[in-house]
Design a protein around this motif. Structure first.
Motif, short mmCIF file in Angstrom:
data_model
loop_
_atom_site.label_atom_id
_atom_site.label_comp_id
_atom_site.label_asym_id
_atom_site.label_seq_id
_atom_site.Cartn_x
_atom_site.Cartn_y
_atom_site.Cartn_z
N GLU A 111 0.83 -1.20 0.00
CA GLU A 111 0.00 0.00 0.00
C GLU A 111 0.87 1.26 0.00
O GLU A 111 1.96 1.28 0.58
CB GLU A 111 -0.91 0.03 1.24
CG GLU A 111 -1.79 -1.19 1.42
CD GLU A 111 -2.99 -1.18 0.50
OE1 GLU A 111 -3.15 -0.21 -0.27
OE2 GLU A 111 -3.79 -2.14 0.56
N ASP A 112 0.36 2.33 -0.62
CA ASP A 112 1.03 3.62 -0.56
C ASP A 112 0.17 4.70 0.06
O ASP A 112 0.60 5.84 0.24
CB ASP A 112 1.50 4.07 -1.96
CG ASP A 112 0.34 4.20 -2.94
OD1 ASP A 112 -0.84 4.03 -2.53
OD2 ASP A 112 0.60 4.49 -4.13
N ASP A 113 -1.06 4.34 0.44
CA ASP A 113 -1.97 5.28 1.10
C ASP A 113 -1.82 5.12 2.62
O ASP A 113 -2.11 4.03 3.15
CB ASP A 113 -3.41 4.99 0.68
CG ASP A 113 -4.41 6.01 1.25
OD1 ASP A 113 -4.10 6.63 2.29
OD2 ASP A 113 -5.48 6.17 0.64
N PRO A 114 -1.39 6.17 3.36
CA PRO A 114 -1.19 6.04 4.81
C PRO A 114 -2.41 5.53 5.56
O PRO A 114 -2.27 4.82 6.56
CB PRO A 114 -0.86 7.49 5.23
CG PRO A 114 -0.27 8.11 4.01
CD PRO A 114 -1.01 7.50 2.87
N ARG A 115 -3.62 5.84 5.07
CA ARG A 115 -4.83 5.38 5.77
C ARG A 115 -4.97 3.87 5.70
O ARG A 115 -5.41 3.22 6.65
CB ARG A 115 -6.07 6.07 5.19
CG ARG A 115 -6.15 7.56 5.49
CD ARG A 115 -7.23 8.23 4.67
NE ARG A 115 -6.94 8.15 3.24
CZ ARG A 115 -7.70 8.69 2.29
NH1 ARG A 115 -8.82 9.32 2.62
NH2 ARG A 115 -7.37 8.58 1.01
N ARG A 116 -4.60 3.29 4.55
CA ARG A 116 -4.68 1.83 4.40
C ARG A 116 -3.48 1.15 5.07
O ARG A 116 -3.61 0.04 5.60
CB ARG A 116 -4.77 1.44 2.92
CG ARG A 116 -6.09 1.86 2.27
CD ARG A 116 -6.31 1.11 0.97
NE ARG A 116 -5.32 1.48 -0.04
CZ ARG A 116 -5.47 2.46 -0.92
NH1 ARG A 116 -6.58 3.18 -0.90
NH2 ARG A 116 -4.54 2.73 -1.81
#
Length: 557
Positions: A321-326
């Protein structure tokens, strides 16, 4: 000559007995080490020896003075130097390096010529000559500690007492501090007593004493250790946790391979470049150790990987993942000062952390009970966090970080301040997570012996990766550059140290012994030295760290 004599010393703080029948002694020229975790009683004992803390029972004689008599304490106070725990706590941060030294010389009424000569010597041996005009508050942690020690030594005290002088400083500064203490004890024949929680430092004194829960477990000469370490002796005395580590609850999901990808990442804070084009990959199920001096960028890199910072340049992939939320759903994170809620109980903290990661109801209760049992926290379940000992807090912080079963775990100084028994158990747990559960672990540490437990080690300096490989490969590379490691016991320690350094060799003092590296014949290297014995020595990860860092710094000018 006995400089310190302590018999059956006891000290209480309200209901807590900080010292419980401590007996301790030191002679002129000794470099004594008090080894123990936070809360063992080290600081209390040192404050009593320095004459700044009264005690309840027992006998304390320092420099011939009976410390039961306040007038006797005052008589010898000027012959004692005491540096409390903490970076630069005895310094004036708005004064320059030189002004601090001048101030301490003046308050001790040192004659001007003596003060000038002493100041120049201390500036030279501490490596602070070129920084003499810099404000103390603008020094690095290691330089600040060296200046603090220099200020303590300016008036030629007979007894020097230093509380945790190497805590929070990198291995290069630690070595420089130990060389300074060696000069004071061996060349100037002063008595030095220091405290530390680093087990490897116990072997650098002429003797060490193991403290645990207000008691001295054992005092011994490092040469009596044989193949054991001071940490091994501590574990033997306290009792190792024999139970097998087994995490009964499962891991939620699986990370791809590689589990972590860092691609040319830089991070700026204004004009300061904390990370400079860092690239690395961490394989699934691998334990990667992150090492580096203060300010190297270790914590900044971890905060980017866990989504607390955004990179200024480059990109990261964590669990694909590259999205901090995920990313935050797939990881566990234990920071240097893990955010436990002090006004909640142990169980309430775990309920809060588990629910924050979406674990509810029966599953959460089951995980909490299994975790409490595994980490021996059952008796603390209803205790407020603020009332817990440090080691228990660290265990709770670790459990909170993986209670939700993440496939990737980030640990920033997880064993700071804990005793060798706890440290050994932590690493059994970390290895179980990686080897049996396939969890990827990235761990930052200042304990060089912990690097030995990692599958690979990444060394950072100035925000750049300067080494990345297994401990075994890094050690072999060091031997190719500097030669084989030897240990010698000279009859004149400090002059032998100076003689070996004049030959351009890397030399490390260990108590009354010297460790050195050479590609040449030992007979030729030691021709000018009178010694008792010589033997081959093991290369340590501290040797690797210091060697790599010094070569890198030299290449940067």
């Amino acid at each position: 000559m006995k400089v310190i004599e302590v018999r059956d010393l006891r000290k209480r703080y309200k209901k807590k007995e900080a010292l419980r029948g401590v007996s301790f002694e030191a002679e002129r020229g000794d470099l004594g080490v008090l080894l123990g975790p936070d809360g063992a009683g080290k600081s209390t004992l040192l404050k009593v020896l320095a004459g700044v803390l009264e005690f309840d029972e027992g006998e304390v004689r320092v420099l011939g003075a009976n410390f039961r008599d306040y007038r006797e304490v005052e008589r010898v106070r000027g012959r004692i130097a005491f540096m409390p725990e903490g970076l630069g706590h005895n310094l004036y941060h708005t004064l320059s390096v030189e002004e601090n030294l001048d101030f301490f010389a003046e308050i001790h009424a040192l004659p001007k010529e003596v003060a000038r000569e002493r100041k120049e010597l201390l500036l030279k041996v501490t490596g602070l000559l070129e920084f003499r005009e810099r404000e103390a508050g603008k020094l690095s942690g290691g330089m600040m500690q060296k200046l603090g020690i220099a200020c303590s030594l300016i008036h030629l005290p007979d007894l020097i007492i230093l509380d945790e002088p190497t805590t929070g400083v990198d291995p290069i500064s630690r070595r420089e501090i130990w060389k300074l203490l060696l000069m004071v004890s061996q060349k100037e024949k002063k008595t030095v007593i220091i405290s530390t929680s680093y087990t490897d430092e116990a072997e650098r004194g002429t003797f060490f004493s193991l403290l645990h829960e207000g008691k001295v477990l054992k005092s011994m000469n490092p040469e009596e250790l044989g193949d054991k370490s001071a940490g091994d002796i501590f574990v033997e005395m306290v009792g190792e946790r024999k139970e097998e580590v087994s995490i009964p609850f499962g891991i939620r999901g699986e990370a791809p391979d590689p589990a972590i990808v860092v691609d040319r990442v830089s991070k700026f804070f204004g004009s300061f470049r904390a990370l400079d084009g860092v690239s690395l990959e961490v394989r699934r199920g691998e334990v990667l150790g992150l090492l580096g001096p203060n300010g190297a960028g270790k914590t900044t890199l971890i905060k980017i990987l866990v989504g607390l910072y955004e990179p200024s340049e480059g990109k990261v992939l964590v669990a694909g993942e590259d999205d901090p939320r995920r990313i935050k759903r797939r990881i566990g994170y234990m920071s240097q000062k893990f955010s436990l809620y002090s006004d909640l109980t142990v169980r309430e903290n775990l309920l809060l952390w588990g629910s924050a990661y979406g674990i509810l109801g029966g599953e959460l209760s089951e995980r909490i009970e299994e975790g409490l049992r595994m980490l021996r926290l059952e008796e603390f379940r209803n205790i407020l966090v603020k009332d817990l000992p440090l080691g228990i807090k660290q265990r709770l912080g670790l459990l909170s970080s993986f209670l939700h079963g993440p496939p990737i775990l980030f640990l920033d100084e997880p064993t700071s301040g804990v005793d060798p028994v706890e440290r050994k158990f932590f690493w059994k747990l970390i290895k179980h997570l990686s080897e049996e559960k396939g969890v990827t672990v990235l761990v930052a540490t200042h304990h060089m012996e912990e690097a030995e437990f990692c599958d690979r080690v990444c060394l950072l300096s100035r925000g750049r990766v300067i080494a990345l490989d297994t401990p075994a490969v890094l050690k072999r590379e060091l031997e190719l550059v500097e030669g084989r490691a030897y240990e010698v016991k000279p009859r004149d320690l400090y002059s032998s140290l100076e003689a070996l350094e004049r030959k351009g060799l890397t030399v490390v003092p260990y108590g009354r012994r010297l460790k050195f590296f050479t590609k040449g014949e030992t007979e030729e290297v030691l021709r000018e030295i009178d010694y008792e014995w010589l033997r081959e020595a093991e290369v340590s990860m501290e040797d690797v760290f210091v060697g790599r860092l010094e070569r890198y710094e030299a290449s940067q000018g």
